[in-house]
Enzyme design. Structure first.
Site, PDB file in Angstrom:
ATOM      1  N   CYS A  76       0.809  -1.222   0.000  1.00 49.03           N
ATOM      2  CA  CYS A  76       0.000   0.000   0.000  1.00 49.03           C
ATOM      3  C   CYS A  76       0.841   1.271   0.000  1.00 49.03           C
ATOM      4  CB  CYS A  76      -0.950   0.009   1.192  1.00 49.03           C
ATOM      5  SG  CYS A  76      -2.092  -1.391   1.219  1.00 49.03           S
ATOM      6  N   HIS A  91      -3.483   7.235   1.811  1.00 49.05           N
ATOM      7  CA  HIS A  91      -3.842   5.891   1.353  1.00 49.05           C
ATOM      8  C   HIS A  91      -5.236   5.576   1.863  1.00 49.05           C
ATOM      9  CE1 HIS A  91      -4.051   1.675   0.712  1.00 49.05           C
ATOM     10  NE2 HIS A  91      -3.853   1.362   1.974  1.00 49.05           N
ATOM     11  N   ASN A 130     -10.045  -0.237  -0.611  1.00 45.53           N
ATOM     12  CA  ASN A 130      -8.581  -0.160  -0.524  1.00 45.53           C
ATOM     13  C   ASN A 130      -8.000  -0.748  -1.807  1.00 45.53           C
ATOM     14  OD1 ASN A 130      -5.851  -0.499   0.016  1.00 45.53           O
ATOM     15  ND2 ASN A 130      -6.149  -1.279   2.088  1.00 45.53           N
TER      16      ASN A 130
END
Length: 323
Positions: free
Chosen positions: A113, A250, A280
């Site tokens: 990520c 993020h 996500n």
């Protein structure tokens, strides 16, 4: 002379297939209310069977190039941040290089990520060292391919997508009034490996494997680590938290976004949020959110923008940019 790296174009791509919480609740024992209350996620995009990470990345790259008004001949290098490459090798970046007709060099970065922040920082280093002038940086993922769709703890959290930016060097003044990347900090801590990982790989199991996560522990570390790395880039530039115009985090969990913003007194309306619609998307989440905010006019030239992320490994990092 101070060379700065300036983002001159953004692009994004999301698969057309949208999977809502209601539809997901027919597959696993969950509800829309449960997912929204704990994550803020309402839907996610899922790549079609014939869509690969490089396909998503290519479309985002084309849009970024058009926005920046650059051609393939202008690009010196390509960096793709991904944890879900098309193949074990070669790098997904090389497939995109061939498809775009870029002559320079290309490689992948794997920091899950945090991958886009790692890739952007890498591009900045190449530019400042004079080894590249114009760089295509992409974050792209097909996380749906590594999910256990019977595990309600993880399958509700992720989606697929790609975002891209064109980064170009120019001669700045060396002050914080310059446009471009003013500071970046990267970190990792391999001792937290088992809190967020995929239980497969070419060398270990000869399989792709599925994502495994201890959500509560990841949340606890995320808020602490992200706040710490943001303080670092602020200290590096001498910029105060109240001067931040936009936080582009993020997009992992709405509660993490809220918690990080509160620590710096950043108003919720100055946080770019896409987690509700994208879920996500790992390395793709920051460039997807950034592209949206740039194209809809929220982020304007001269704004102070902070990009931050944490992912498996653990890895985490932040970049402070004057747009």
């Amino acid at each position: 002379m101070t060379i700065r790296s300036r983002i001159i174009g953004c692009g994004s791509y999301l698969p057309s297939n949208v999977l809502t919480n209601e539809e997901l609740s027919r597959r696993v024992d969950t509800t829309d209310e449960w997912i929204v209350a704990r994550t803020g996620i309402r839907q996610r995009h899922i790549a079609a069977e014939n869509e690969t990470t490089s396909d998503l990345a290519y479309h985002a790259a084309v849009q970024a190039m058009e926005h920046a008004r650059v051609s393939a001949s202008d690009i010196d290098m390509i960096i793709v941040a991904t944890a879900t490459p098309d193949n074990t090798f070669p790098a997904t970046a090389t497939k995109i290089q061939h498809r775009l007709g870029v002559v320079g060099f290309a490689f992948d970065v794997q920091a899950v990520c945090s991958g886009f922040v790692y890739a952007l920082t890498t591009a900045d280093m190449y530019i400042r060292n004079g080894q590249a002038k114009t760089v295509l940086v992409i974050g792209a993922e097909t996380f749906s391919r590594i999910l256990d769709w019977e595990d309600r703890r993880t399958c509700v959290l992720f989606g697929d997508g790609a975002g891209a930016v064109i980064v170009q060097g120019y001669e700045g003044t060396g002050t914080i009034e310059d446009q471009g990347i003013l500071a970046s900090r990267l970190h990792s801590d391999g001792s937290k490996y088992e809190l967020l990982y995929v239980d497969g790989g070419p060398s270990s199991t000869q399989t792709v494997g599925h994502l495994q996560m201890e959500g509560r522990e990841v949340f606890r570390h995320a808020v602490t680590n992200l706040a710490s790395v943001i303080r670092e880039v602020l200290a590096d530039t001498g910029i105060d938290a109240e001067q931040i115009d936009w936080l582009v985090p993020h997009q992992a969990n709405q509660r993490i976004l809220d918690g990080t913003a509160r620590k710096f007194g950043i108003s919720p309306d100055r946080v770019v949020v896409t987690v509700d619609r994208h879920a996500n998307t790992s390395a793709a989440s920051i460039p997807l959110a950034l592209s949206e905010a740039v194209h809809d006019g929220r982020i304007k030239r001269g704004d102070i923008v902070v990009l931050e992320a944490m992912g498996g490994g653990f890895t985490w990092g932040a970049s402070l940019v004057r747009w």
